[in-house]
Design a protein around this motif. Structure first.
Motif, PDB file in Angstrom:
ATOM      1  N   GLU A  74      24.798   0.733  12.928  1.00 19.40           N
ATOM      2  CA  GLU A  74      23.648   1.597  12.605  1.00 19.40           C
ATOM      3  C   GLU A  74      22.949   1.138  11.330  1.00 19.40           C
ATOM      4  O   GLU A  74      21.738   1.360  11.146  1.00 19.40           O
ATOM      5  N   ALA A  75      23.737   0.451  10.484  1.00 21.46           N
ATOM      6  CA  ALA A  75      23.144  -0.008   9.222  1.00 21.46           C
ATOM      7  C   ALA A  75      22.032  -0.995   9.459  1.00 21.46           C
ATOM      8  O   ALA A  75      21.095  -1.122   8.662  1.00 21.46           O
ATOM      9  N   VAL A  76      22.067  -1.723  10.564  1.00 17.41           N
ATOM     10  CA  VAL A  76      21.042  -2.724  10.874  1.00 17.41           C
ATOM     11  C   VAL A  76      19.696  -2.032  11.088  1.00 17.41           C
ATOM     12  O   VAL A  76      18.639  -2.577  10.744  1.00 17.41           O
ATOM     13  N   VAL A  77      19.713  -0.820  11.629  1.00 25.23           N
ATOM     14  CA  VAL A  77      18.479  -0.106  11.964  1.00 25.23           C
ATOM     15  C   VAL A  77      18.127   0.919  10.893  1.00 25.23           C
ATOM     16  O   VAL A  77      16.966   1.051  10.493  1.00 25.23           O
ATOM     17  N   GLU A  78      19.145   1.628  10.389  1.00 23.27           N
ATOM     18  CA  GLU A  78      18.889   2.768   9.527  1.00 23.27           C
ATOM     19  C   GLU A  78      18.648   2.363   8.066  1.00 23.27           C
ATOM     20  O   GLU A  78      17.892   3.025   7.354  1.00 23.27           O
ATOM     21  N   ASP A  79      19.322   1.311   7.699  1.00 27.67           N
ATOM     22  CA  ASP A  79      19.138   0.910   6.299  1.00 27.67           C
ATOM     23  C   ASP A  79      17.757   0.284   6.120  1.00 27.67           C
ATOM     24  O   ASP A  79      17.341  -0.538   6.949  1.00 27.67           O
ATOM     25  N   GLY A  80      17.132   0.636   5.083  1.00 25.55           N
ATOM     26  CA  GLY A  80      15.772   0.146   4.854  1.00 25.55           C
ATOM     27  C   GLY A  80      15.702  -1.348   4.680  1.00 25.55           C
ATOM     28  O   GLY A  80      14.645  -1.953   4.890  1.00 25.55           O
ATOM     29  N   GLU A  81      16.825  -1.991   4.345  1.00 26.68           N
ATOM     30  CA  GLU A  81      16.822  -3.433   4.138  1.00 26.68           C
ATOM     31  C   GLU A  81      17.362  -4.190   5.355  1.00 26.68           C
ATOM     32  O   GLU A  81      17.502  -5.410   5.315  1.00 26.68           O
ATOM     33  N   GLY A  82      17.682  -3.469   6.422  1.00 25.05           N
ATOM     34  CA  GLY A  82      18.262  -4.121   7.589  1.00 25.05           C
ATOM     35  C   GLY A  82      17.244  -4.935   8.362  1.00 25.05           C
ATOM     36  O   GLY A  82      16.029  -4.779   8.231  1.00 25.05           O
ATOM     37  N   THR A  83      17.765  -5.844   9.207  1.00 29.21           N
ATOM     38  CA  THR A  83      16.896  -6.743   9.997  1.00 29.21           C
ATOM     39  C   THR A  83      16.320  -6.068  11.235  1.00 29.21           C
ATOM     40  O   THR A  83      15.408  -6.615  11.862  1.00 29.21           O
ATOM     41  N   GLY A  84      16.842  -4.876  11.612  1.00 25.04           N
ATOM     42  CA  GLY A  84      16.384  -4.268  12.869  1.00 25.04           C
ATOM     43  C   GLY A  84      15.773  -2.907  12.705  1.00 25.04           C
ATOM     44  O   GLY A  84      15.868  -2.077  13.628  1.00 25.04           O
ATOM     45  N   THR A  85      15.124  -2.720  11.600  1.00 24.14           N
ATOM     46  CA  THR A  85      14.538  -1.393  11.346  1.00 24.14           C
ATOM     47  C   THR A  85      13.448  -1.035  12.356  1.00 24.14           C
ATOM     48  O   THR A  85      13.168   0.136  12.589  1.00 24.14           O
ATOM     49  N   ALA A  86      12.872  -2.042  13.000  1.00 30.13           N
ATOM     50  CA  ALA A  86      11.807  -1.795  13.982  1.00 30.13           C
ATOM     51  C   ALA A  86      12.347  -1.135  15.244  1.00 30.13           C
ATOM     52  O   ALA A  86      11.566  -0.649  16.081  1.00 30.13           O
ATOM     53  N   ALA A  87      13.654  -1.057  15.374  1.00 25.42           N
ATOM     54  CA  ALA A  87      14.252  -0.465  16.575  1.00 25.42           C
ATOM     55  C   ALA A  87      14.560   1.012  16.415  1.00 25.42           C
ATOM     56  O   ALA A  87      15.062   1.646  17.352  1.00 25.42           O
TER      57      ALA A  87
END
Length: 850
Positions: free
Chosen positions: A748-761
């Motif tokens: 979830e950190a990939v999407v939820e964290d503001g610095e993650g690579t998958g925030t667009a998801a």
């Protein structure tokens, strides 16, 4: 041997010969008749005499020849007609018959049957004298009938003794034929006739003559015995079945008795048993003959004859194929994705004489109605021989509209016919076209599910064979040979695809791919709880109703046929394996640096960290750190990495149902080079399909249990509509439930964290877990210069319902930039479509650094 005693028991059996007549009265001797010494006129002896050559000569009214008595071959047999009558004997079975009188005029014996002068069936007497000048004996003068009235009794009497005519004058004295062996004779009596005088008697045995009398020629016993008086041979004579003839009346020497004639034997009746046996044999012979003929006709027929018969039959038979109704392809809710509709096919009979006369003109009239060039029609109308047979059926067009077929029939073109057919119809045009595939003109699948399940969908074609005439009579013969084999419809295929989700996913994929300039793209929507494929889309797509208009590359199914390096999306498998092995947990921190070297290759991070920087596992996934993942890979070792890759479903086909699915490729531990320790953990030197990646993440979403992805839900019988569920998918555990849950939280950190690579998801209201990936697409074993950008995620993260994998081959751009936006739109629609409740809790707050 000594002379046989007259009282001796007869040597023959007691039963008379068949056909023997009863006795008739014997004749009187010449002495009793007056002693005239003249031979009888009507005796057999008078009628017959033996010649030296053995021939019989009738000599009536004269004495036998005496000049040939010296014939060494056959001495004449003579019978004495007179002499003293032998004493009466009583034999077995005597019935009171009279015996012949012995001696001249013996009164006490006159009432008995006299046998001194034998009848023709007894012994025909010859002159008793010898041929060397001795005085001849006299012969009874009774007529022929009296000669034959010798002593043969009825059939019950014993056979007469075989006595030779004994006595006679000198050695030539021959007993009369009374000594002949006969069957008749008075039962129990033996009549003896004594021959003429002589000093030397010889035993003789009279030879039987052809009138039925068997005589016994005298045989000299060589003994110097003299007997007084005349010796006569004993015997019995046969009696004719008739009595004395009228000519015997008043003749001297003829005596009559009151004996009754024995009636003739009744005619033998037919033997019913023999008749039955004969009939049985004839009937069995008939059946055997018929059976052998049948065997010859069916078994022993030569191959040439069989081929000749087949050729003759084939020339008269016409065959029309009856295509089976092809099964439909339905979505999970029963909506039609592809089915067959009624149509017509046009065919020609090249053996039609009228067609061959004007092929060009007929083709010109037919071409605009079927949309086929005249040249192609002319070629199909030509006569053609296959395997020695001239074809009488050739397709001209398939799937013709009914209206067009009616117009063709109205033209009444010779040799051109129409018949019921079907056409494959795809209502959604390009909806799931890459998944469904298409069929050919013969209604057999060529690509996609149509090809993979062709045997199930196609069914069994029927056939009509009928006899036709020749020339102008090239029509079915009424009452001729005809056979009809009904077609068996194919079964329908029900998929796990939801056409509404499929339609929306295709729309999003097409739009995003075109916007990003992707060459190819694919998307998979997977039910995390069941492994069912809810949607599977490819870009570019094509119209399945007109497959020939599309390029072959446009018709491939990207999620199963295209393999790429998964890139960073592979890192979730490495972290999950290390956590399952107890090497790390969700709170662990990894020391990283700006780069790491493995073998001769240096691996860097997109978010470089200073040397000695520590990252949490959530931070490692959020920044997609290559260095940190390689460090964890070193902890696992190559054997464990390879083991967990297989557990997550990589390196092998998923067998979801699509033909041409690729298995991908894994690098075996023994094949690892120095750089493989860096490339493999981060998803390079590994090739996988999008379906494989979706299934691997499905194991994480399903609490660590891998479920085989599948497209087929059930089959529906075309005969009775029976629904048969597909086989249950294979499953196996990869991670513990706690490990899978912790890993989802880290993702979830990939999407939820503001610095993650998958925030667009990210999706509003739902917790989303996933991972971006950027790899290279392989074409013919070679990597392209483009990026295979992907995103694989699940939602809601706390209890995932769906897993969606999106991949695009673009010139530039990462997975987060290219694939994540498409994922977000697809997942949002799926959650809303299936009314999945939003997440009840917020995503946790993640720390990048401990």
């Amino acid at each position: 041997m000594a002379p046989r005693d007259d009282d001796e028991t007869p040597r023959r059996g007691s039963q008379p010969r068949r056909g023997a007549s009863r006795d008739v009265p014997a004749e009187e001797t010449d002495e009793q008749a007056g002693g005239s010494g003249r031979r009888g006129r009507n005796s057999i002896g008078e009628a017959r005499a033996y010649t030296p050559r053995g021939r019989t000569v009738a000599e009536r009214g004269r004495l036998p020849r005496t000049g040939r008595n010296t014939d060494p071959f056959r001495p004449a047999l003579q019978v004495l007609d007179g002499g003293e009558v032998a004493p009466q004997r009583r034999g077995r079975g005597a019935r009171g018959d009279q015996a012949a009188d012995g001696g001249a005029g013996s009164p006490e014996k006159s009432g008995k049957s006299e046998k001194s002068s034998k009848s023709n069936e007894g012994a025909t007497g010859r002159d008793g004298g010898s041929r060397d000048g001795r005085a001849p004996g006299t012969r009874n003068s009774g007529g022929r009938d009296d000669d034959r009235a010798g002593a043969r009794d009825d059939r019950d009497g014993p056979r007469g003794d075989r006595g030779g005519a004994r006595g006679g004058n000198g050695r030539d004295g021959v007993g009369g034929r009374d000594g002949a062996r006969g069957r008749g004779g008075v039962r129990g009596d033996r009549d003896t006739a004594r021959g003429g005088e002589g000093t030397r008697g010889g035993d003789g045995r009279a030879r039987s003559i052809r009138d039925g009398v068997r005589g016994v020629r005298g045989r000299d016993d060589g003994r110097d015995r003299r007997r007084e008086g005349e010796r006569a041979g004993t015997g019995t004579s046969r009696m004719r079945r008739r009595g004395p003839s009228a000519s015997d009346e008043g003749r001297p020497g003829v005596r009559r008795t009151g004996r009754m004639e024995v009636p003739a034997e009744p005619p033998k009746l037919a033997n019913s048993t023999r008749r039955l046996r004969l009939g049985t044999v004839l009937a069995l012979s008939l059946f055997v003959t018929i059976g052998m003929r049948l065997v010859v006709l069916q078994v022993a027929t030569s191959p040439s004859e069989v081929n000749s018969l087949l050729e003759l039959r084939e020339k008269r038979l016409s065959t029309v194929e009856l295509p089976a109704a092809r099964g439909s392809i339905l979505d999970v809710n029963g909506n039609v994705l592809a089915h067959s509709v009624e149509a017509r096919y046009i065919y020609a009979d090249p053996e039609n004489a009228d067609l061959q006369k004007d092929i060009a003109g007929i083709a010109a009239k037919l071409a605009p109605l079927v949309g086929i060039a005249p040249s192609e029609l002319i070629e199909n109308m030509q006569r053609k021989q296959v395997l020695g047979r001239w074809l009488r059926f050739r397709y001209l067009a398939r799937g013709v509209d009914i209206a067009q077929a009616d117009k063709i029939e109205a033209l009444e073109l010779p040799g051109i016919y129409t018949h019921s057919d079907e056409r494959r119809d795809v209502p959604g045009k390009d909806l799931a076209a890459n998944l469904i595939g298409f069929t050919g003109d013969d209604h057999h699948g060529l690509e996609g599910l149509e090809a993979r399940y062709d045997d199930l969908l196609h069914g069994t074609d029927g056939k009509r064979v009928f006899e036709v005439g020749k020339g102008d009579l090239n029509v079915p013969i009424t009452g001729g040979y005809e056979s009809y084999t009904a077609a068996q419809p194919g079964s329908s295929l029900q998929l796990t695809i939801d056409q509404e989700v499929q339609y929306r996913v295709q729309q999003i994929l097409d739009a995003e791919a075109e916007e990003k300039g992707a060459t190819v793209a694919g998307a998979v929507v997977l039910n995390a709880k069941t492994g069912e494929i809810v949607a599977q889309a490819s870009y570019p797509s094509y119209n399945a109703a007109q497959p020939q208009a599309a390029k072959p590359t446009d018709r491939i199914d990207v999620p199963t046929a295209v393999v790429t390096d998964p890139g960073s999306s592979h890192k979730a498998f490495i972290l999950g394996a290390a956590m399952q092995e107890g090497l790390i947990d969700k709170d662990s921190a990894i020391t990283v640096g700006p780069a790491i070297k493995k073998g001769d290759t240096v691996f860097k991070d997109s978010h470089q960290q200073a040397k000695g920087t520590k990252l949490t596992l959530a931070g490692l996934l959020a920044y997609s750190s290559n260095v940190g993942t390689i460090e964890i890979g070193d902890m696992l070792g190559k054997e464990k990495i390879y083991e967990y890759q297989q557990k997550f479903g990589l390196g092998q086909k998923t067998n979801e149902g699509m033909p041409g699915e690729s298995a991908g490729e894994l690098l075996k531990p023994e094949d690892w080079s120095g750089s493989a320790y860096g490339s493999v953990p981060i998803g390079h030197s590994v090739s996988a399909t999008l379906v494989q990646m979706a299934a691997g993440y499905g194991a994480i979403a399903n609490d660590g249990v891998y479920i085989q992805p599948h497209l087929i839900k059930a089959t529906i019988s075309g005969a009775d509509g029976k629904v048969t569920a597909a086989a249950a998918p294979e499953t196996h555990r990869v991670l513990d439930t706690k490990v899978a849950s912790d890993l989802r939280e880290l993702l979830e950190a990939v999407v939820e964290d503001g610095e993650g690579t998958g925030t667009a998801a990210a999706i509003q209201g739902y917790r989303v877990a996933g991972k971006t990936g950027t790899g290279k697409m392989l074409v013919d074993g070679q990597y392209t210069s483009h990026n295979a950008s992907s995103f694989v995620g699940m939602a809601p993260a706390e209890n995932p319902q769906f897993v969606i994998a999106v991949s695009m081959d673009v010139a530039t751009g990462t997975g987060g930039e290219v694939a994540a936006p498409a994922f977000q739109q697809m997942m949002n629609y799926a959650l809303l479509h299936y009314r999945v409740l939003p997440s009840g809790t917020k995503a946790p707050t993640f720390k990048i650094h401990p």
